[in-house]
Design a protein around this motif. Structure first.
Motif, PDB file in Angstrom:
ATOM      1  N   PHE A  28       0.754  -1.047  -0.318  1.00  0.00           N
ATOM      2  CA  PHE A  28       0.165   0.006  -0.168  1.00  0.00           C
ATOM      3  C   PHE A  28       0.581   1.065   0.148  1.00  0.00           C
ATOM      4  O   PHE A  28      -0.285   2.328  -0.435  1.00  0.00           O
ATOM      5  N   ASP A  29       1.950   0.860   0.738  1.00  0.00           N
ATOM      6  CA  ASP A  29       3.023   2.494   0.397  1.00  0.00           C
ATOM      7  C   ASP A  29       3.835   2.352   0.159  1.00  0.00           C
ATOM      8  O   ASP A  29       4.239   3.578  -0.930  1.00  0.00           O
ATOM      9  N   GLY A  30       3.784   1.383  -1.739  1.00  0.00           N
ATOM     10  CA  GLY A  30       4.399   1.959  -3.010  1.00  0.00           C
ATOM     11  C   GLY A  30       3.599   2.504  -3.563  1.00  0.00           C
ATOM     12  O   GLY A  30       2.874   2.848  -3.563  1.00  0.00           O
ATOM     13  N   PRO A  31       4.271   2.751  -5.076  1.00  0.00           N
ATOM     14  CA  PRO A  31       3.898   3.749  -6.234  1.00  0.00           C
ATOM     15  C   PRO A  31       2.753   2.951  -6.765  1.00  0.00           C
ATOM     16  O   PRO A  31       2.327   1.346  -7.051  1.00  0.00           O
ATOM     17  N   PRO A  32       1.522   4.104  -7.149  1.00  0.00           N
ATOM     18  CA  PRO A  32       0.503   3.618  -7.201  1.00  0.00           C
ATOM     19  C   PRO A  32       0.277   3.086  -9.212  1.00  0.00           C
ATOM     20  O   PRO A  32       1.208   3.809  -9.604  1.00  0.00           O
ATOM     21  N   GLY A  33       0.008   2.697  -9.658  1.00  0.00           N
ATOM     22  CA  GLY A  33       0.009   1.878 -10.941  1.00  0.00           C
ATOM     23  C   GLY A  33       0.125   0.738 -11.385  1.00  0.00           C
ATOM     24  O   GLY A  33      -0.053  -0.308 -10.384  1.00  0.00           O
ATOM     25  N   LYS A  34       0.429   0.190 -12.483  1.00  0.00           N
ATOM     26  CA  LYS A  34       0.124  -1.281 -13.020  1.00  0.00           C
ATOM     27  C   LYS A  34       0.249  -1.860 -12.083  1.00  0.00           C
ATOM     28  O   LYS A  34       1.014  -2.788 -12.581  1.00  0.00           O
ATOM     29  N   GLY A  35       1.978  -1.682 -12.394  1.00  0.00           N
ATOM     30  CA  GLY A  35       3.635  -2.260 -12.222  1.00  0.00           C
ATOM     31  C   GLY A  35       3.034  -2.591 -10.515  1.00  0.00           C
ATOM     32  O   GLY A  35       4.054  -3.931  -9.990  1.00  0.00           O
ATOM     33  N   ARG A  36       2.076  -2.091 -10.366  1.00  0.00           N
ATOM     34  CA  ARG A  36       1.798  -2.464  -7.708  1.00  0.00           C
ATOM     35  C   ARG A  36       2.023  -4.524  -8.280  1.00  0.00           C
ATOM     36  O   ARG A  36       1.164  -5.189  -8.834  1.00  0.00           O
ATOM     37  N   PRO A  37       2.875  -5.176  -7.308  1.00  0.00           N
ATOM     38  CA  PRO A  37       2.451  -6.498  -7.238  1.00  0.00           C
ATOM     39  C   PRO A  37       1.163  -6.392  -6.381  1.00  0.00           C
ATOM     40  O   PRO A  37       0.592  -5.450  -6.260  1.00  0.00           O
ATOM     41  N   PRO A  38       0.510  -8.076  -5.943  1.00  0.00           N
ATOM     42  CA  PRO A  38      -0.451  -8.032  -5.733  1.00  0.00           C
ATOM     43  C   PRO A  38      -0.451  -7.707  -4.550  1.00  0.00           C
ATOM     44  O   PRO A  38       0.592  -7.465  -3.685  1.00  0.00           O
ATOM     45  N   VAL A  39      -0.916  -7.122  -3.827  1.00  0.00           N
ATOM     46  CA  VAL A  39      -1.178  -6.977  -2.332  1.00  0.00           C
ATOM     47  C   VAL A  39      -1.090  -7.881  -1.173  1.00  0.00           C
ATOM     48  O   VAL A  39       0.261  -7.374  -0.384  1.00  0.00           O
ATOM     49  N   VAL A  40      -1.656  -8.897  -1.351  1.00  0.00           N
ATOM     50  CA  VAL A  40      -0.707  -9.667  -0.352  1.00  0.00           C
ATOM     51  C   VAL A  40      -0.783 -11.102  -1.453  1.00  0.00           C
ATOM     52  O   VAL A  40      -1.222 -11.973  -1.820  1.00  0.00           O
ATOM     53  N   PRO A  41       0.660 -11.251  -1.808  1.00  0.00           N
ATOM     54  CA  PRO A  41       1.979 -12.461  -2.380  1.00  0.00           C
ATOM     55  C   PRO A  41       1.229 -14.039  -1.437  1.00  0.00           C
ATOM     56  O   PRO A  41       1.225 -13.976  -0.473  1.00  0.00           O
ATOM     57  N   PRO A  42       0.160 -14.603  -3.134  1.00  0.00           N
ATOM     58  CA  PRO A  42      -0.083 -16.400  -1.910  1.00  0.00           C
ATOM     59  C   PRO A  42       1.056 -16.891  -1.277  1.00  0.00           C
ATOM     60  O   PRO A  42       0.932 -17.728  -0.276  1.00  0.00           O
ATOM     61  N   ALA A  43       2.920 -17.005  -0.939  1.00  0.00           N
ATOM     62  CA  ALA A  43       2.968 -17.644  -0.341  1.00  0.00           C
ATOM     63  C   ALA A  43       3.386 -16.733   0.724  1.00  0.00           C
ATOM     64  O   ALA A  43       3.553 -17.529   1.586  1.00  0.00           O
ATOM     65  N   VAL A  44       3.120 -15.774   1.144  1.00  0.00           N
ATOM     66  CA  VAL A  44       3.363 -14.991   2.435  1.00  0.00           C
ATOM     67  C   VAL A  44       1.727 -15.487   3.459  1.00  0.00           C
ATOM     68  O   VAL A  44       1.625 -15.534   4.080  1.00  0.00           O
ATOM     69  N   LEU A  45       0.764 -15.954   2.173  1.00  0.00           N
ATOM     70  CA  LEU A  45      -0.285 -15.514   2.809  1.00  0.00           C
ATOM     71  C   LEU A  45      -0.954 -17.088   3.105  1.00  0.00           C
ATOM     72  O   LEU A  45      -0.617 -17.749   4.230  1.00  0.00           O
ATOM     73  N   ALA A  46      -0.189 -17.934   2.755  1.00  0.00           N
ATOM     74  CA  ALA A  46       0.240 -19.372   2.625  1.00  0.00           C
ATOM     75  C   ALA A  46       0.738 -19.771   3.877  1.00  0.00           C
ATOM     76  O   ALA A  46       0.811 -20.441   4.799  1.00  0.00           O
ATOM     77  N   GLU A  47       2.378 -18.883   4.484  1.00  0.00           N
ATOM     78  CA  GLU A  47       2.472 -19.144   5.456  1.00  0.00           C
ATOM     79  C   GLU A  47       2.411 -18.923   6.791  1.00  0.00           C
ATOM     80  O   GLU A  47       2.314 -19.434   7.323  1.00  0.00           O
ATOM     81  N   ALA A  48       1.692 -17.699   6.810  1.00  0.00           N
ATOM     82  CA  ALA A  48       0.728 -16.773   7.689  1.00  0.00           C
ATOM     83  C   ALA A  48      -0.338 -18.341   7.616  1.00  0.00           C
ATOM     84  O   ALA A  48      -0.265 -18.346   9.237  1.00  0.00           O
ATOM     85  N   GLU A  49      -0.978 -19.133   6.502  1.00  0.00           N
ATOM     86  CA  GLU A  49      -2.768 -19.811   7.084  1.00  0.00           C
ATOM     87  C   GLU A  49      -1.923 -21.132   7.725  1.00  0.00           C
ATOM     88  O   GLU A  49      -2.083 -21.537   8.701  1.00  0.00           O
ATOM     89  N   GLU A  50      -0.702 -21.837   7.694  1.00  0.00           N
ATOM     90  CA  GLU A  50       0.125 -23.224   7.891  1.00  0.00           C
ATOM     91  C   GLU A  50       0.453 -22.764   9.443  1.00  0.00           C
ATOM     92  O   GLU A  50       0.320 -23.913   9.857  1.00  0.00           O
ATOM     93  N   ALA A  51       1.414 -21.654   9.647  1.00  0.00           N
ATOM     94  CA  ALA A  51       1.626 -21.513  10.462  1.00  0.00           C
ATOM     95  C   ALA A  51       0.570 -21.449  11.872  1.00  0.00           C
ATOM     96  O   ALA A  51       0.149 -21.653  13.057  1.00  0.00           O
ATOM     97  N   LEU A  52      -0.582 -20.901  11.477  1.00  0.00           N
ATOM     98  CA  LEU A  52      -1.581 -20.573  12.177  1.00  0.00           C
ATOM     99  C   LEU A  52      -1.963 -22.178  12.509  1.00  0.00           C
ATOM    100  O   LEU A  52      -2.868 -22.461  13.414  1.00  0.00           O
ATOM    101  N   ALA A  53      -2.410 -23.190  11.580  1.00  0.00           N
ATOM    102  CA  ALA A  53      -2.772 -23.950  11.839  1.00  0.00           C
ATOM    103  C   ALA A  53      -1.983 -25.052  12.878  1.00  0.00           C
ATOM    104  O   ALA A  53      -2.620 -25.618  13.490  1.00  0.00           O
TER     105      ALA A  53
END
Length: 76
Positions: A28-53
C-alpha cells in the motif's frame, strides 16, 4: 506489562502474521500504478495460514490476537 511466553508454533504464527502485515503495508505504501505487485503474495498468505494451523489457532482469532498483543504490544 508482562510478556507472554509462547510455544514455538505460536511464535511462528505471530512472526508469520507480522511478515504478512508488513508485506501488505509495503504494497500500500508503494507507488500506485499498473506495475504494483499483488497486495498479498500467495506465498506470504500461505505461510501465515500454515503457521496458524500448526499452532492450533485456525478459526480462533480472538486467542491469536491476545497472543499477538501480549508478545508484541508496541506494533504500530
Amino acid at each position: 506489562m508482562p510478556t507472554a511466553v509462547l510455544t514455538d508454533r505460536e511464535r511462528t504464527a505471530v512472526q508469520a502474521y507480522l511478515r504478512l502485515l508488513h508485506t501488505v503495508r509495503a504494497a500500500f505504501d508503494g507507488p500506485p500504478g499498473k506495475g504494483r505487485p499483488p497486495v498479498v503474495p500467495p506465498a506470504v498468505l500461505a505461510e501465515a495460514e500454515e503457521a496458524l494451523a500448526a499452532a492450533g489457532l485456525t478459526g480462533n482469532e480472538e486467542e491469536f490476537f491476545k497472543l499477538l498483543t501480549s508478545w508484541c504490544p508496541a506494533e504500530p
